[in-house]
Design an enzyme around this catalytic site. Structure first.
Site, PDB file in Angstrom:
ATOM      1  N   ARG A 191       0.910  -1.258   0.129  1.00 11.90           N
ATOM      2  CA  ARG A 191      -0.008   0.068  -0.071  1.00 11.90           C
ATOM      3  C   ARG A 191       0.894   1.345  -0.122  1.00 11.90           C
ATOM      4  O   ARG A 191       1.569   1.547   0.902  1.00 11.90           O
ATOM      5  CB  ARG A 191      -0.818  -0.205   1.085  1.00 11.90           C
ATOM      6  CG  ARG A 191      -1.448   1.161   1.518  1.00 11.90           C
ATOM      7  CD  ARG A 191      -2.878   1.432   2.439  1.00 11.90           C
ATOM      8  NE  ARG A 191      -3.797   0.415   1.887  1.00 11.90           N
ATOM      9  CZ  ARG A 191      -5.134   0.660   2.510  1.00 11.90           C
ATOM     10  NH1 ARG A 191      -5.286   1.044   3.654  1.00 11.90           N
ATOM     11  NH2 ARG A 191      -6.127  -0.037   1.989  1.00 11.90           N
TER      12      ARG A 191
ATOM     13  N   HIS B  97      -7.266   0.835  -6.296  1.00 13.50           N
ATOM     14  CA  HIS B  97      -7.521  -0.249  -5.119  1.00 13.50           C
ATOM     15  C   HIS B  97      -8.106  -1.547  -5.714  1.00 13.50           C
ATOM     16  O   HIS B  97      -9.242  -1.901  -5.645  1.00 13.50           O
ATOM     17  CB  HIS B  97      -8.354   0.452  -4.176  1.00 13.50           C
ATOM     18  CG  HIS B  97      -8.262  -0.118  -2.686  1.00 13.50           C
ATOM     19  ND1 HIS B  97      -7.484  -1.033  -2.461  1.00 13.50           N
ATOM     20  CD2 HIS B  97      -8.810   0.175  -1.477  1.00 13.50           C
ATOM     21  CE1 HIS B  97      -7.871  -1.563  -1.321  1.00 13.50           C
ATOM     22  NE2 HIS B  97      -8.397  -0.590  -0.725  1.00 13.50           N
TER      23      HIS B  97
ATOM     24  N   GLN C 177     -10.104  -4.174  -3.271  1.00  8.49           N
ATOM     25  CA  GLN C 177     -11.262  -3.530  -3.087  1.00  8.49           C
ATOM     26  C   GLN C 177     -12.481  -3.754  -4.141  1.00  8.49           C
ATOM     27  O   GLN C 177     -13.401  -4.341  -3.854  1.00  8.49           O
ATOM     28  CB  GLN C 177     -11.233  -2.016  -2.700  1.00  8.49           C
ATOM     29  CG  GLN C 177     -12.415  -1.443  -2.179  1.00  8.49           C
ATOM     30  CD  GLN C 177     -12.869  -2.069  -0.693  1.00  8.49           C
ATOM     31  OE1 GLN C 177     -11.865  -1.839   0.066  1.00  8.49           O
ATOM     32  NE2 GLN C 177     -13.918  -2.183  -0.517  1.00  8.49           N
TER      33      GLN C 177
ATOM     34  N   ASP D  68     -17.286   6.854  -1.760  1.00  6.22           N
ATOM     35  CA  ASP D  68     -15.948   6.842  -0.893  1.00  6.22           C
ATOM     36  C   ASP D  68     -15.739   8.242  -0.191  1.00  6.22           C
ATOM     37  O   ASP D  68     -16.288   9.272  -0.649  1.00  6.22           O
ATOM     38  CB  ASP D  68     -14.732   6.396  -1.643  1.00  6.22           C
ATOM     39  CG  ASP D  68     -13.583   6.342  -1.031  1.00  6.22           C
ATOM     40  OD1 ASP D  68     -13.473   6.096   0.371  1.00  6.22           O
ATOM     41  OD2 ASP D  68     -12.600   6.264  -1.775  1.00  6.22           O
TER      42      ASP D  68
ATOM     43  N   CYS E  85     -16.311   1.684   0.722  1.00  2.00           N
ATOM     44  CA  CYS E  85     -15.234   0.688   0.769  1.00  2.00           C
ATOM     45  C   CYS E  85     -14.568   0.864   2.314  1.00  2.00           C
ATOM     46  O   CYS E  85     -14.014  -0.101   2.726  1.00  2.00           O
ATOM     47  CB  CYS E  85     -14.163   1.128  -0.009  1.00  2.00           C
ATOM     48  SG  CYS E  85     -13.738   2.842   0.218  1.00  2.00           S
TER      49      CYS E  85
ATOM     50  N   ARG F   4     -13.500  -9.015   1.509  1.00  2.00           N
ATOM     51  CA  ARG F   4     -12.102  -8.610   1.305  1.00  2.00           C
ATOM     52  C   ARG F   4     -11.300  -9.788   1.474  1.00  2.00           C
ATOM     53  O   ARG F   4     -10.385 -10.027   0.923  1.00  2.00           O
ATOM     54  CB  ARG F   4     -11.521  -7.414   2.159  1.00  2.00           C
ATOM     55  CG  ARG F   4     -12.095  -6.153   1.752  1.00  2.00           C
ATOM     56  CD  ARG F   4     -11.464  -5.493   0.487  1.00  2.00           C
ATOM     57  NE  ARG F   4     -10.266  -5.354   0.360  1.00  2.00           N
ATOM     58  CZ  ARG F   4      -9.405  -4.305   0.958  1.00  2.00           C
ATOM     59  NH1 ARG F   4     -10.105  -3.345   1.477  1.00  2.00           N
ATOM     60  NH2 ARG F   4      -8.224  -4.193   0.861  1.00  2.00           N
TER      61      ARG F   4
HETATM   62  N1   CP Z   1     -11.299  -0.358   2.359  1.00  2.00           N
HETATM   63  C1   CP Z   1      -9.906  -0.487   2.878  1.00  2.00           C
HETATM   64  O1   CP Z   1      -9.015  -0.757   1.964  1.00  2.00           O
HETATM   65  O2   CP Z   1      -9.897  -0.264   4.081  1.00  2.00           O
HETATM   66  P1   CP Z   1      -8.456   0.122   5.019  1.00  2.00           P
HETATM   67  O3   CP Z   1      -7.755   1.306   4.596  1.00  2.00           O
HETATM   68  O4   CP Z   1      -8.621   0.051   6.557  1.00  2.00           O
HETATM   69  O5   CP Z   1      -7.437  -0.999   4.434  1.00  2.00           O
HETATM   70  N1  NVA Z   2      -9.832   6.558  -1.503  1.00  2.00           N
HETATM   71  C1  NVA Z   2      -9.435   6.184  -0.248  1.00  2.00           C
HETATM   72  C2  NVA Z   2      -9.810   4.781   0.027  1.00  2.00           C
HETATM   73  C3  NVA Z   2      -9.393   4.026   1.548  1.00  2.00           C
HETATM   74  C4  NVA Z   2      -9.264   2.751   1.520  1.00  2.00           C
HETATM   75  C5  NVA Z   2      -8.112   6.487   0.282  1.00  2.00           C
HETATM   76  O1  NVA Z   2      -7.041   6.324  -0.766  1.00  2.00           O
HETATM   77  O2  NVA Z   2      -7.711   7.200   1.199  1.00  2.00           O
END
Ligand code: CP
Ligand code: NVA
Length: 313
Positions: free
Chosen positions: A105, A132, A135, A227, A267, A295
């Site tokens: 990430r 993502h 997701q 989101d 999400c 997930r």
């Molecule tokens: N939706 C999602 O990726 O959640 P987290 O940021 O908590 O991993």
């Molecule tokens: N769009 C959000 C998703 C978090 C799971 C971010 O990137 O922070």
């Protein structure tokens, strides 16, 4: 289907329709019968690189490895410092000598593509500023469970044209789900991803639309998605975004324009009272906890297939 052993997952568009269908089928099978892959990851380790915080992603990846008899190592930003302490190339090449898969990430999508370029084990995108994909896989698994089929369904996304929107749009385009995003001017999805989705949609028949009016987007929709307005890494834009996005809140008034049995998706993490009202997030049409659960199953399928699992016909 072609084997997914050793395959990276950097973008949803890395999969063909056939491969994507196999991943979703595998995820459904593993949800029903987790014992199919018990022991598959025995003696194997997943390195989990996090440049940003996480609840769902960390816990579901780690749990997936545990349930398959393997192990996962959580590496927080201060442990590695990609680009400061050492390069993505060095991180990828070192990790590849010890572990059997890498999950990352990152802020920049380029960091993930660079990891993949130098890793000799599969690299899985667990959220970058561009996409993502894990997701989106969990979300379409959820959509399948609630709506039975995907082709011709209507998914409306209201809010920021961000990483989550990009992966959803690409997946919708691949499988033939119509996708409309309503976003304020200046917050459109990336033109490159939009072009990529429209090219894929030519094959599937999906309609991919970008509109300004949330009501237009959600009319007749089977599923509504939103989101956060400010993604991780954009915190300094929060005040500006809070001034622009309120007309795009997913609330009861907007939900009334969708199909009466439309599902509500997010999400998570969510900000009640910002992108979604508490009433809708916690209401009867919300499937956000199914998405969160899925997930685990979706990522377990991605990992199992990348580690060489061949599901029996
Ligand atoms: N939706 C999602 O990726 O959640 P987290 O940021 O908590 O991993
Ligand atoms: N769009 C959000 C998703 C978090 C799971 C971010 O990137 O922070």
């Amino acid at each position: 289907m072609t084997s997914l052993r050793g395959r990276h997952l950097l973008s949803i568009a890395d999969y063909t329709l056939d491969e994507l269908t196999s991943v979703l089928d595998a995820a459904l099978r593993l949800k029903r019968q987790p014992s199919l892959v018990a022991g598959l990851a025995a003696g194997k380790t997943l390195a989990m690189i996090f440049e940003k915080p996480s609840l769902r992603t960390r816990v579901t990846f780690e749990t997936a490895m545990t349930q398959m008899g393997g192990h996962a190592i959580y590496l927080q930003p201060s442990d590695i410092g990609i680009g400061t302490r050492e390069t993505a190339q060095d991180v990828a090449q070192n990790l590849s000598r010890w572990v059997q898969a890498i999950m990352a990430r990152t802020f920049k999508h380029g960091t993930i593509t660079e990891l993949a370029q130098y890793a000799t084990v599969p690299v899985i995108n667990a959220l970058s500023d561009l996409e993502h994909p894990c997701q989106a896989l969990a979300d379409f698994l959820t959509l399948t469970e609630h709506k039975a089929y995907l082709k011709g369904r209507k998914l409306a996304y209201v809010g920021d044209g961000n990483n989550v929107a990009h992966s959803l749009m690409l997946l919708a385009a691949l499988v033939g789900t119509h996708f409309t995003i309503a976003c304020p001017e200046g917050y459109d999805p990336s033109p490159e991803v939009l072009a990529q989705a429209r090219a894929l949609a030519k094959e599937s028949g999906a309609k991919i639309n970008v509109v300004r009016d949330p009501v237009e987007a959600v009319k007749g929709a089977d599923a509504l998605y939103t989101d956060v307005w400010t993604s991780m890494g954009q915190e300094e834009e929060r005040a500006k975004r809070l001034a622009v996005f309120p007309p795009y809140q997913l609330n009861a008034a907007l939900l009334r324009h969708a199909k009466p049995d439309a599902i509500v998706m997010h999400c998570l993490p969510a900000h009640r009272g910002e992108e979604i009202s508490a009433e809708v997030l916690d209401g009867p049409q919300s499937v956000v906890l199914d998405q969160a659960e899925n997930r685990l199953h979706a990522q377990k399928a991605v990992l199992a297939l990348a580690l060489g699992w061949v599901p029996n016909e």
